[in-house]
Enzyme design. Sequence first.
Site, PDB file in Angstrom:
ATOM      1  N   HIS A  18       0.843  -1.206   0.000  1.00 23.29           N
ATOM      2  CA  HIS A  18       0.000   0.000   0.000  1.00 23.29           C
ATOM      3  C   HIS A  18       0.875   1.252   0.000  1.00 23.29           C
ATOM      4  O   HIS A  18       0.505   2.289   0.552  1.00 23.29           O
ATOM      5  CB  HIS A  18      -0.928  -0.015   1.229  1.00 23.29           C
ATOM      6  N   ARG A  69       1.500   2.939   3.322  1.00 21.29           N
ATOM      7  CA  ARG A  69       0.431   3.722   3.965  1.00 21.29           C
ATOM      8  C   ARG A  69      -0.271   2.960   5.081  1.00 21.29           C
ATOM      9  O   ARG A  69      -1.128   3.520   5.760  1.00 21.29           O
ATOM     10  CB  ARG A  69      -0.601   4.173   2.917  1.00 21.29           C
TER      11      ARG A  69
HETATM   12  C1  LIG Z   1      -3.849   8.987  -2.329  1.00 16.48           C
HETATM   13  C2  LIG Z   1      -3.870   7.490  -2.358  1.00 16.48           C
HETATM   14  C3  LIG Z   1      -5.087   6.840  -2.248  1.00 16.48           C
HETATM   15  C4  LIG Z   1      -5.120   5.434  -2.289  1.00 16.48           C
HETATM   16  N1  LIG Z   1      -6.334   4.810  -2.251  1.00 16.48           N
HETATM   17  C5  LIG Z   1      -6.381   3.473  -2.418  1.00 16.48           C
HETATM   18  C6  LIG Z   1      -7.646   2.818  -2.536  1.00 16.48           C
HETATM   19  O1  LIG Z   1      -8.689   3.445  -2.497  1.00 16.48           O
HETATM   20  N2  LIG Z   1      -7.636   1.471  -2.702  1.00 16.48           N
HETATM   21  C7  LIG Z   1      -6.472   0.736  -2.768  1.00 16.48           C
HETATM   22  O2  LIG Z   1      -6.520  -0.476  -2.932  1.00 16.48           O
HETATM   23  N3  LIG Z   1      -5.275   1.339  -2.660  1.00 16.48           N
HETATM   24  C8  LIG Z   1      -5.197   2.687  -2.508  1.00 16.48           C
HETATM   25  N4  LIG Z   1      -3.985   3.310  -2.461  1.00 16.48           N
HETATM   26  C9  LIG Z   1      -2.737   2.508  -2.565  1.00 16.48           C
HETATM   27  C10 LIG Z   1      -2.312   2.374  -4.034  1.00 16.48           C
HETATM   28  O3  LIG Z   1      -3.212   1.571  -4.759  1.00 16.48           O
HETATM   29  C11 LIG Z   1      -0.931   1.744  -4.159  1.00 16.48           C
HETATM   30  O4  LIG Z   1      -0.921   0.503  -3.498  1.00 16.48           O
HETATM   31  C12 LIG Z   1       0.207   2.606  -3.622  1.00 16.48           C
HETATM   32  O5  LIG Z   1      -0.004   3.967  -3.903  1.00 16.48           O
HETATM   33  C13 LIG Z   1       1.493   2.142  -4.286  1.00 16.48           C
HETATM   34  O6  LIG Z   1       2.575   2.794  -3.809  1.00 16.48           O
HETATM   35  P1  LIG Z   1       3.280   4.045  -4.562  1.00 16.48           P
HETATM   36  O7  LIG Z   1       2.392   5.214  -4.279  1.00 16.48           O
HETATM   37  O8  LIG Z   1       4.582   4.112  -3.882  1.00 16.48           O
HETATM   38  O9  LIG Z   1       3.358   3.727  -6.044  1.00 16.48           O
HETATM   39  C14 LIG Z   1      -3.910   4.700  -2.410  1.00 16.48           C
HETATM   40  C15 LIG Z   1      -2.701   5.387  -2.512  1.00 16.48           C
HETATM   41  C16 LIG Z   1      -2.675   6.758  -2.490  1.00 16.48           C
HETATM   42  C17 LIG Z   1      -1.345   7.454  -2.637  1.00 16.48           C
END
Ligand SMILES: Cc1cc2nc3c(=O)[nH]c(=O)nc-3n(C[C@H](O)[C@H](O)[C@H](O)COP(=O)(O)O)c2cc1C
Length: 399
Positions: A277, A280
């Site tokens: 994620h 996060r």
């Molecule tokens: C602003 C934001 C919102 C996100 N919302 C979701 C989401 O709604 N569902 C989900 O599966 N992953 C969500 N993610 C995670 C992303 O799908 C992904 O796993 C992650 O951003 C990958 O890492 P990177 O930003 O270093 O490329 C979110 C990431 C960000 C930055």
Amino acid sequence: MTVPKGIRPSRQIFSTEDARRIAARRLPKLIFDFIEGSAGREVSAGRNTRRFDEIMLQPRVMADVAVRSVATRLMGRTYGLPFGIAPMGMCDLSWPGADKHLALAAKHYDVPLCLSSAASTSIEEMYGRADENTWFQLYVGQSMEHSMSLVDRAEAAGYDTLILTVDVPQVSRRIRDLRNGFQVPFSIGPKQFVDFALHPRWSLTTLINGVPSAKNFAGDKGAKFDRNGSRAGADWAFLDQLRDRWKGKLVVKGVTSADDAKRIQRCGADAVYVSNHGGRQLDSVPPAIDLLPLIRNAVGPDYPLIFDSGIRSGEDVVKALALGADFVMVGRPILFALGAEAEIGLNALFSAFAGEISTTMAQLGISGTDQILEQVLFPSLDQAGKMPGSNLKRTNIST
Ligand SMILES: Cc1cc2nc3c(=O)[nH]c(=O)nc-3n(C[C@H](O)[C@H](O)[C@H](O)COP(=O)(O)O)c2cc1C
């Protein structure tokens, strides 16, 4: 790779770093921090990207690489590039109209666009814009009835691929969001007011276009979008239920354990999506790229693996493919690019990544993405017996 007609090339975005720098200036701090922030002390997000810097590739010379293709096969379909757009909630916060630009880009470059459950565009509207390039990402928990209604709507709209995200049993503490008082819908006190006032272009454009909201929760089945609510409904029993229910392709996202990946494979999912994620969720999680070869080892050579977390360049995409991914998704860089220069920024980022993948392949002496195997790594996994620079030994993992 050419940008779509009518979109001028960017004069300032040539990399993720460019996009990030400009987005940090143009966006209100609370929006930029929502995009960039991660769990706890934000150690894992930094580790994700730093690990990519440590991985090296072995150039090969004098191969015939004049003609190269970046087209990539995944789950029975050929896409135009080896990377797509990761599911991200509320993309229109990065810049008004972001979802529209994402849909156009997904069609133009022929890549998957993963629409989040918490998207700022409805399931039906996004499919109308990008049809079979749109995948739907499901969160389960706040209301099982509402979650299943999202699955029904995705099926009725024509979606072929469903991503079940399983690594958010509870949204983690993201300290930047807590400090900034970030909430959806916004709660605007003096601090937020000053932040918006200092970024008039974003604020006025957002006001004119309408403040984004979680469109798939618009009063449907009485479910309200609660960003901090539990999403723990996605358990093993639910996966079995969903596998019976969803006849299309089913992808499980947020997997970092080889044992979990094997179990998901046994449950009949069509692909595992390896991701932490983007850091996060758990600050002490290992870098996702270190876990990828271990999971590849566990599921065997032919099972589809999708990867994200820490990808910041075309070379990073190549590294992830070399370490066992069949396909890669890009997260924050996409939102930085939109925040920096809307559709011009987005296309600049796509061009930069696509160009880098192609020139990297030329350096490695290969002409197709199917030739991006672990042999392109330096040292190769076999020579090293472990991930370059990492103490995670592949051979330690039970299969
Ligand atoms: C602003 C934001 C919102 C996100 N919302 C979701 C989401 O709604 N569902 C989900 O599966 N992953 C969500 N993610 C995670 C992303 O799908 C992904 O796993 C992650 O951003 C990958 O890492 P990177 O930003 O270093 O490329 C979110 C990431 C960000 C930055």
